[in-house]
Structures are given as structure tokens and as C-alpha cells.
Design a protein around this motif. Structure first.
Motif, short mmCIF file in Angstrom:
data_model
loop_
_atom_site.label_atom_id
_atom_site.label_comp_id
_atom_site.label_asym_id
_atom_site.label_seq_id
_atom_site.Cartn_x
_atom_site.Cartn_y
_atom_site.Cartn_z
N GLU A 115 0.80 -1.21 0.00
CA GLU A 115 0.00 0.00 0.00
C GLU A 115 0.84 1.27 0.00
O GLU A 115 0.37 2.33 0.37
CB GLU A 115 -0.93 -0.01 1.22
CG GLU A 115 -1.95 -1.15 1.19
CD GLU A 115 -2.80 -1.20 2.44
OE1 GLU A 115 -2.57 -0.36 3.33
OE2 GLU A 115 -3.67 -2.07 2.54
N ASP A 120 1.59 2.38 -5.49
CA ASP A 120 0.36 1.60 -5.62
C ASP A 120 -0.50 2.01 -6.81
O ASP A 120 -1.49 1.35 -7.12
CB ASP A 120 -0.46 1.66 -4.32
CG ASP A 120 -0.97 3.06 -4.01
OD1 ASP A 120 -0.75 3.98 -4.83
OD2 ASP A 120 -1.58 3.24 -2.94
N LYS A 122 -2.53 4.31 -6.97
CA LYS A 122 -3.82 4.86 -6.55
C LYS A 122 -3.70 6.28 -5.99
O LYS A 122 -4.70 6.88 -5.62
CB LYS A 122 -4.44 3.95 -5.47
CG LYS A 122 -4.71 2.54 -5.95
CD LYS A 122 -5.27 1.70 -4.81
CE LYS A 122 -5.52 0.25 -5.25
NZ LYS A 122 -6.05 -0.57 -4.13
N HIS A 123 -2.47 6.78 -5.91
CA HIS A 123 -2.24 8.10 -5.34
C HIS A 123 -1.41 8.95 -6.30
O HIS A 123 -0.69 8.43 -7.15
CB HIS A 123 -1.52 8.01 -3.99
CG HIS A 123 -2.31 7.32 -2.92
ND1 HIS A 123 -2.48 5.95 -2.87
CD2 HIS A 123 -2.99 7.83 -1.85
CE1 HIS A 123 -3.22 5.65 -1.82
NE2 HIS A 123 -3.54 6.75 -1.19
N LEU A 137 -5.21 10.52 -2.78
CA LEU A 137 -5.90 9.43 -3.45
C LEU A 137 -6.53 9.92 -4.75
O LEU A 137 -7.20 10.97 -4.79
CB LEU A 137 -6.98 8.85 -2.54
CG LEU A 137 -7.70 7.59 -3.05
CD1 LEU A 137 -6.73 6.42 -3.12
CD2 LEU A 137 -8.87 7.27 -2.12
N PRO A 140 -11.76 7.89 -8.40
CA PRO A 140 -12.18 6.98 -9.47
C PRO A 140 -13.33 7.56 -10.30
O PRO A 140 -13.71 6.98 -11.32
CB PRO A 140 -12.63 5.74 -8.69
CG PRO A 140 -13.10 6.28 -7.38
CD PRO A 140 -12.20 7.45 -7.07
#
Length: 371
Positions: A115, A120, A122-123, A137, A140
Motif C-alpha cells: 500500500e 500503488d 492509486k495516489h 488518493l 475513481p
């Protein structure tokens, strides 16, 4: 039957003999008893005790080891500077210890590695004006860009994007009074496709509307040079009403010019000074930007929302502004803004023939003249 008379005389001697035998037997019995008594009588108690003590002492002497008197340590090292502690040599031979076995990573540690926000996917990293950094973050719900930055080519400060071997981007510069006089003919020959001209600004302290003193001359000469033209306004509106006022000022000063590139809304932080917009919340900034852009759109012009990565992610709510194209400001070889954008300001120190000093360089992934 009757016995003969001779036997009567013999029986008269029996009692005397019997008495003698009994007396002898009794005497012998007495003698035996006395002998037995004398043989079982205990020995003198004092002699027995002495004998036992002697035997015990002899046994103790045989069992106990001889006492050896050792000299004191100080006597052994007498005349020496050594101390008794110096003779403690056991630490010279440390005990062998087992090498620690490698610890297995716990599930929590494995998850923390997996993470890691920097890897990852996602960030995205936001760098603030004060030097602080934050991994944010990626939403989405916001549309993402689909550019392949391996297709970017930079030639003499001109950034170009190719798809299937064909250039699909356009090179531009943004101009204000700070560039002073610009020779737009030379700019065109230098390979520039479009210019974004500043119409004006609102004072960040006074709130006064100011027309860029070079704008009217710039838009005329840029258009005459055959450049595609867009414009922008530096906003310091603190209400939706002020934002609409700014938009109307832009529309009035465009006059009869038919610009082909968008009208951009530019609100940003003021460096090294306090600004009237510092009091605004994220929601208020979002509403102000929307009011400006809606007013321009209603007048029939294309629009752009200008901002750097921090501004677009942290200072306004892009989920409420997805209807507008984005003009990203990020001086870098490759931008890392994850969301969709149409124009990218990639350098603040470009050099173009016809412009004195540095100029901001831009690439547009959209041909707004045909949009």
C-alpha cells in the motif's frame, strides 16, 4: 502272673539311687546357669564409651580430607601492579550464540509495502507552494487522461505529440504586458501555432479590474500574423457576482475579434503576499470559477480552466467542473496530473524568436481552431 521272690529284694534299693541322680542334675544345672549369666553380663560402660569415641575419631580422620591452607591472592601477587580482577579470564572465551534467524514479514508489514502510495498507482503526489508534499488518493469518478508520454518529442523548446508517426499537437505561448512588445510575425515563423493573450486582471489587494495595457495591440497584431488566438483573465473574484463581472469585461474587450482558441479562467495563489481570495473556501472558489465559465460559454466561446496541480486537486472541486476543459500548469518533462486535460503549460522559461526574455511554453492536444 506272680513274679519270683528274688525280684522283691532288688526293688528295695531304687529310691536312694534316684535321689542321688536328681541331686547331681540340679547341681549341674546351677553351674550352667551361672556360667551363662557371667558370659552375657555387659562390659564396663565407661570403657565402652571410650572405645566408641576412639573408633568414631579414627573413622572421622579417615573420612575427612586433609585441610590445605592456600595463601591469599594479595600474597601471590605481592609486589605486582596486578589486581585480583585481572585474573578473571573467563570473558576471554565468550560462549557461542546462535545466529538470529531472519524474521518472517508479518501480514501487516507486507500490506504496508503493497500500500505504498508512491507505488500503488492509486495516489498522486501534490507539492505545495510552501514545500510540503502529500500523496492524494486519485478519484475513481473523475475522467483520466489517456496520453502516452513516450510519444512526446521536445525540439528547441517546442513540445510535440505524435500518434502513428503524425503530429497531433499544437505549440503555443501565453503573452501579457510582462513580455513587453512581441513581434508576432517572428513568433509565427519560429513554429508557434497559437497564443494565449491576457485580457486583464483584478487586483489581489484592491479588487480593482485592470485591462492589460498591451492586450488590444497584441490581439490585433497576433491575428494579423496568422496565429490562432485565445485569451485568459487573472481572477481575484471573491463572489460569483464578481466572477460574472470579470467574464463580461473579457467579452466586451474581445469586440469583433473572432478568436479560435478558448477563454481561460485563471485564479491562483499569490506568492509572498496576502490576497483577497485567501478567505475563500474550496466550495466558494469552485462556484466562482463555474460562474465565470458559464457566462463565457453562454456567449458562445470555448472555455478553459487554468491551474497547477495543487490548485486543481486541493483548491477547487473538479467533480463539479467536469464540463470544462483544463489547462494544466506544470513545469516538467512529463506531467503527472492524473485527470483529463487539453492544454499543458510545460515551461516558464521558454525562448522564442520575436519575444524578449522568457516566455511560458504550452502544448495543446486539441486543435481548438477546428473544434
Amino acid at each position: 502272673m506272680k513274679m519270683p521272690d528274688d525280684f522283691d529284694d532288688h526293688s528295695s534299693l531304687g529310691p536312694t539311687v534316684m535321689m542321688s541322680i536328681l541331686a547331681v542334675t540340679a547341681f549341674v544345672a546351677v553351674i550352667l546357669v551361672m556360667v551363662l549369666f557371667l558370659n552375657h553380663k555387659p562390659k564396663n560402660s565407661t570403657a565402652a564409651s571410650a572405645s566408641r569415641s576412639a573408633d568414631s575419631a579414627q573413622a572421622s580422620q579417615e573420612a575427612a580430607p586433609p585441610v590445605i591452607i592456600y595463601p591469599e591472592t594479595d600474597e601471590l601477587v605481592g609486589g605486582s601492579e596486578l589486581h585480583p580482577d585481572d585474573f578473571d579470564f573467563w570473558d576471554m572465551y565468550p560462549q557461542e550464540t546462535k545466529e538470529p534467524e531472519p524474521e518472517e514479514e508479518s501480514e501487516e508489514e507486507t500490506e504496508s509495502v503493497q500500500e505504498d502510495p508512491s507505488t500503488d498507482g492509486k495516489h498522486t503526489l501534490v507539492q505545495y507552494a510552501d514545500g510540503k508534499e502529500e500523496w492524494v488518493l486519485i478519484s475513481p469518478y473523475l475522467p483520466k487522461h489517456e496520453y502516452d508520454f513516450t510519444k512526446l518529442v521536445c525540439q528547441s523548446d517546442l513540445m510535440k505529440y505524435y500518434e502513428n508517426g503524425k503530429q497531433t499537437s499544437y505549440v503555443g505561448v501565453d503573452i501579457s504586458k510582462f513580455q513587453d512588445y512581441v513581434d508576432f510575425v517572428k513568433v509565427k515563423k519560429a513554429g508557434i501555432d497559437f497564443v494565449m493573450l491576457r485580457v486583464g486582471a483584478r487586483g489581489y489587494g484592491t479588487g480593482q479590474l485592470i485591462l492589460d495595457e498591451y492586450f488590444l495591440d497584441n490581439i490585433k497584431r497576433a491575428t494579423d500574423a496568422g496565429l490562432e488566438v485565445g485569451v485568459y483573465f487573472y481572477s481575484q473574484a471573491i463572489s460569483e457576482a464578481e466572477a460574472i463581472e470579470e467574464a463580461n469585461m473579457v467579452l466586451q474587450n474581445l469586440g469583433d475579434y473572432k478568436i479560435s482558441y478558448p477563454v481561460a479562467f485563471d485564479m491562483e495563489k499569490v506568492e509572498n503576499d496576502a490576497a483577497r481570495t485567501d478567505i475563500l473556501t474550496r466550495e466558494e472558489k469552485t462556484a466562482i470559477a463555474k460562474a465565470f465559465l458559464d457566462t463565457v460559454t453562454a456567449a458562445g466561446h470555448k472555455t478553459l480552466l487554468y491551474g497547477n496541480k495543487e490548485w486543481l486537486i486541493k483548491e477547487i472541486d473538479m467533480s463539479k467542473l467536469t464540463a470544462y476543459d483544463v489547462w494544466l500548469s506544470q513545469a516538467a518533462d512529463i506531467p503527472d496530473y492524473p485527470y483529463k486535460f487539453s492544454m499543458w503549460q510545460y515551461s516558464y522559461e521558454g525562448s522564442v524568436d520575436g519575444i524578449t526574455g522568457y516566455v511560458d511554453m504550452n502544448i495543446s492536444f486539441v486543435n481548438y481552431s477546428e473544434k
